[in-house]
Design a protein around this motif. Structure first.
Motif, mmCIF file in Angstrom:
data_model
loop_
_atom_site.group_PDB
_atom_site.id
_atom_site.type_symbol
_atom_site.label_atom_id
_atom_site.label_comp_id
_atom_site.label_asym_id
_atom_site.label_seq_id
_atom_site.Cartn_x
_atom_site.Cartn_y
_atom_site.Cartn_z
ATOM 1 N N ARG A 1 21.408 50.206 6.629
ATOM 2 C CA ARG A 1 20.873 48.865 6.421
ATOM 3 C C ARG A 1 21.209 47.970 7.604
ATOM 4 O O ARG A 1 22.128 48.247 8.376
ATOM 5 C CB ARG A 1 21.408 48.243 5.132
ATOM 6 N N ARG A 2 20.445 46.903 7.719
ATOM 7 C CA ARG A 2 20.661 45.949 8.795
ATOM 8 C C ARG A 2 21.677 44.908 8.357
ATOM 9 O O ARG A 2 21.533 44.265 7.322
ATOM 10 C CB ARG A 2 19.344 45.276 9.169
ATOM 11 N N ILE A 3 22.718 44.752 9.165
ATOM 12 C CA ILE A 3 23.767 43.768 8.910
ATOM 13 C C ILE A 3 23.863 42.881 10.144
ATOM 14 O O ILE A 3 23.963 43.381 11.269
ATOM 15 C CB ILE A 3 25.126 44.446 8.653
ATOM 16 N N LEU A 4 23.835 41.581 9.945
ATOM 17 C CA LEU A 4 23.979 40.673 11.077
ATOM 18 C C LEU A 4 25.390 40.801 11.636
ATOM 19 O O LEU A 4 26.374 40.595 10.919
ATOM 20 C CB LEU A 4 23.718 39.234 10.638
ATOM 21 N N GLY A 5 25.499 41.164 12.916
ATOM 22 C CA GLY A 5 26.823 41.366 13.482
ATOM 23 C C GLY A 5 26.800 41.386 14.992
ATOM 24 O O GLY A 5 25.825 41.005 15.633
ATOM 25 N N GLY A 6 27.907 41.844 15.560
ATOM 26 C CA GLY A 6 28.031 41.949 17.003
ATOM 27 C C GLY A 6 28.710 40.744 17.627
ATOM 28 O O GLY A 6 29.140 39.807 16.950
ATOM 29 N N ALA A 7 28.800 40.778 18.952
ATOM 30 C CA ALA A 7 29.506 39.750 19.718
ATOM 31 C C ALA A 7 28.688 38.463 19.763
ATOM 32 O O ALA A 7 27.582 38.439 20.288
ATOM 33 C CB ALA A 7 29.783 40.253 21.133
ATOM 34 N N TRP A 8 29.246 37.399 19.197
ATOM 35 C CA TRP A 8 28.586 36.088 19.202
ATOM 36 C C TRP A 8 28.843 35.382 20.531
ATOM 37 O O TRP A 8 27.926 34.945 21.207
ATOM 38 C CB TRP A 8 29.114 35.250 18.041
ATOM 39 N N SER A 9 30.121 35.249 20.878
ATOM 40 C CA SER A 9 30.511 34.622 22.142
ATOM 41 C C SER A 9 31.507 35.528 22.845
ATOM 42 O O SER A 9 32.458 36.012 22.225
ATOM 43 C CB SER A 9 31.160 33.252 21.902
ATOM 44 N N THR A 10 31.292 35.740 24.134
ATOM 45 C CA THR A 10 32.188 36.567 24.938
ATOM 46 C C THR A 10 32.488 35.822 26.226
ATOM 47 O O THR A 10 31.583 35.573 27.029
ATOM 48 C CB THR A 10 31.558 37.934 25.243
ATOM 49 N N TYR A 11 33.770 35.462 26.415
ATOM 50 C CA TYR A 11 34.159 34.604 27.527
ATOM 51 C C TYR A 11 35.370 35.176 28.267
ATOM 52 O O TYR A 11 36.236 35.825 27.668
ATOM 53 C CB TYR A 11 34.526 33.202 27.025
ATOM 54 N N TYR A 12 35.425 34.879 29.554
ATOM 55 C CA TYR A 12 36.582 35.228 30.383
ATOM 56 C C TYR A 12 37.525 34.034 30.425
ATOM 57 O O TYR A 12 37.103 32.893 30.651
ATOM 58 C CB TYR A 12 36.121 35.574 31.794
ATOM 59 N N HIS A 13 38.831 34.312 30.232
ATOM 60 C CA HIS A 13 39.818 33.234 30.316
ATOM 61 C C HIS A 13 41.134 33.788 30.832
ATOM 62 O O HIS A 13 41.758 34.650 30.196
ATOM 63 C CB HIS A 13 40.027 32.583 28.946
ATOM 64 N N ASN A 14 41.526 33.333 32.000
ATOM 65 C CA ASN A 14 42.844 33.614 32.572
ATOM 66 C C ASN A 14 43.201 35.099 32.557
ATOM 67 O O ASN A 14 44.270 35.507 32.103
ATOM 68 C CB ASN A 14 43.914 32.794 31.852
#
Length: 587
Positions: free
Chosen positions: A444-457
């Motif tokens: 089944r289809r489930i809403l998922g995965g990486a929403w925000s991916t950021y580099y920090h320090n």
């Protein structure tokens, strides 16, 4: 002695200022989640109703999915595929009030060693002093999608884009047709990360789908640009036309007096049901007085020198773009990457049924000067891997990686995973790393995965809608030198500058180094002799050996990271981190 003295130099700030003290007026409540898990047998598009984003509106039906191309060989459920230069080093699964499948993780904000992770049900605070072992500091349950956070000093701003019965954290779902309903921006005092306090709410028309900070130049106020869309004749506070944004002014010495001070119309003459009935997201670049807006059917470049009166100076449309979603400047402010959220975030857009310029990034150069600047299209970028028809995948939120002399970005693609791209040549972007999980389900289809991916320090942080909070390490010679730059505070949509290398040295230098102007960057270099930095000039040192003293007086920036210095360091205000110094240190 090698002398470095380029003709131009724009001094860049490395961190943002802190805000003033707060007066507490309210305490956070913690009600149970009002969401329910989607169940097998429920129509997938119906299950996205009430999510608060445009997931349901642009959802692709199961029938359409079944008619699309056959599934390609990709990782299985919960399997991981990646390039060899990136690895997952930590994961904290969703927990507490956010454990439900329908309690979606959303955006991220950073302050020192803390990460604020948004969720449709509120936010969590993580301590990432040891990135491989993040610790939960607190969780605040305060429902209201999307829960996008931004930080300024002791203040946390949280976006709410779903009608609530009132502005409290114990509110229930409300009706947009009711005058008593509330949606907008919540403000918290986070001076005590273990015990955030809810101190103020500000109602805004059509709520706050996303929000962006724009600090004033005097350091006395911070402005909050509120983006929302989706007007309706039946809505009490969200009637068409809605071709505007809301601007909240927050006095830092009295944040509880925050209020809407302007609602500038960006697209005069629209009906409210056109593609420009509001903006999805805006990224400000306060140091350059610029902003880039992703406004549904338009990409815009704005002059924000008057924070209460942004002015559009360039506007573009693209027939290949279905929904202008977000924007990222390069450090020089000469390029913008816009994203297209075709399918509304719930669609399986990374299949063979869609072209490489659909649900992709569009890279624009900014040409000209002043009010005559224009956005000029250069190229598209889309991840080169195919996903199954059960995986929602499309371009989403990302940030710059402050690599020396390059324009590099890390980006979330929902279940398409994480992609790192080099767009130094804006006409020919190249992926240099990727990481992805297999589908959440093979049935089944489930809403998922990486929403925000950021580099920090030095690390990559990703908020996965279902899997939780991820920390990844990127080990690549093109990006490792980014560890020479550190931010005290980071809201990706309020883009800070970092020192721009005007000279990059990667080899041996005999006779010492004399930095007269600009920013000289050492990456894997060796300097034999004394190093001097003139007033106003800058020096970044990463993974290098210096056999001689370092002297800098009134330098714009001096950063010495993961290096060795056989000599004294006399550089007031310098950053020295993970470095062995055989001599006296005055910083």
């Amino acid at each position: 002695m090698l002398e470095t003295s380029p003709r131009r130099y724009r001094r860049a700030a490395v961190s943002l200022a802190a805000a003033g003290a707060l007066v507490l007026t309210a305490v956070v409540a913690a009600p149970a989640s009002g969401f329910t898990d989607s169940a097998e047998g429920t129509d997938v598009c119906d299950s996205f109703l009430g999510a608060g984003d445009n997931f349901a509106e642009y959802c692709i039906t199961e029938e359409a999915v079944n008619d699309s191309a056959a599934t390609y060989a990709i990782p299985g459920v919960d399997e991981i595929s990646s390039s060899p230069n990136i690895e997952l080093i930590a994961n904290i699964p969703k927990f507490g009030g956010f454990a439900s499948e329908a309690a979606y993780n959303s955006d991220l904000a950073f302050q020192g060693n803390y990460v604020i992770a948004g969720n449709y049900q509120g936010f969590s605070v993580f301590d990432v002093s040891t990135p491989s072992s993040p610790q939960v500091v607190s969780q605040v349950v305060c429902p209201g999608s999307q829960g996008d956070p931004s930080i300024f000093g002791d203040l946390l701003f949280l976006a709410v884009d779903a009608p609530r019965s009132d502005d409290s954290c114990s509110s229930a779902s409300g009706s947009a047709a009711q005058e008593t309903s509330w949606e907008g921006v919540r403000i918290f005092d986070i001076s005590d990360k273990a015990n955030p306090q809810y101190i103020k709410s500000v109602r805004t028309d059509c709520g706050s789908h996303t929000l962006t900070l724009a600090p004033d130049k005097a350091g006395t106020d911070v402005y909050v640009y509120v983006q929302s869309y989706g007007p309706s004749n039946g809505a009490f506070y969200c009637k068409p036309p809605h071709d505007k944004i809301s601007i909240i002014k927050v006095p830092l010495d009295n944040p509880t007096s925050a209020a809407v001070v302007a609602t500038p119309v960006l697209f005069p003459g629209t009906t409210g049901n056109t593609s420009t009935s509001g903006c999805h997201d805006i990224t400000t670049y306060p140091e350059l007085d610029l902003a880039a807006g992703a406004c549904m059917g338009d990409g815009v470049l704005m002059d924000i020198s008057d924070r209460e009166n942004p002015v559009i100076i360039s506007q573009v449309r693209d027939t290949n773009f279905a929904f202008w979603h977000s924007a990222t400047f390069n450090n020089a402010g000469t390029k913008v990457i816009f994203t297209d959220e075709l399918g509304g975030g719930s669609g399986a857009i990374c299949t063979s049924s869609y072209r490489t310029n659909q649900g992709a990034n569009a890279i624009y150069d900014i040409v000209g000067s002043g009010a005559d600047r224009e956005l000029v299209f250069k190229s598209y970028y889309k991840i080169p891997r195919l996903n199954t028809t059960l995986e929602n995948c499309v371009a989403h939120n990302g940030s710059l990686i402050p690599a020396m002399g390059r324009d590099i970005m890390v980006q979330a693609w929902y279940q398409g995973g994480i992609s790192v791209i080099d767009f130094t040549d804006s006409a020919n972007p190249v992926e240099i790393a990727y990481w992805e999980r297999g589908p959440l389900s093979d049935t089944r289809r489930i809403l998922g995965g990486a929403w925000s991916t950021y580099y920090h320090n030095g690390y990559i942080y990703s908020n996965d809608i279902q899997k939780g909070f991820d920390v990844l390490k990127l080990d690549d010679p093109r990006t490792n030198n980014a560890r020479a730059v550190a931010f005290d505070e980071l809201n990706v949509q309020t883009q800070p500058s970092y020192p721009a290398c005007t000279t990059v040295i990667t080899n041996r230098v005999n006779g010492g180094l004399d930095v007269k102007s600009g920013v000289t960057c050492l990456d894997g270099a060796s300097v034999n002799g004394a190093t001097k930095v003139a007033p106003g000039a800058g020096l970044l040192i990463f993974n290098s050996n210096l056999n001689g003293s370092i002297t800098a007086t009134d330098a714009a920036v001096v950063s010495i990271v993961e290096s060795k210095v056989n000599g004294s360091v006399n550089a007031p205000g310098a950053t020295v981190r993970d470095t062995k110094v055989n001599g006296s240190v005055k910083i």
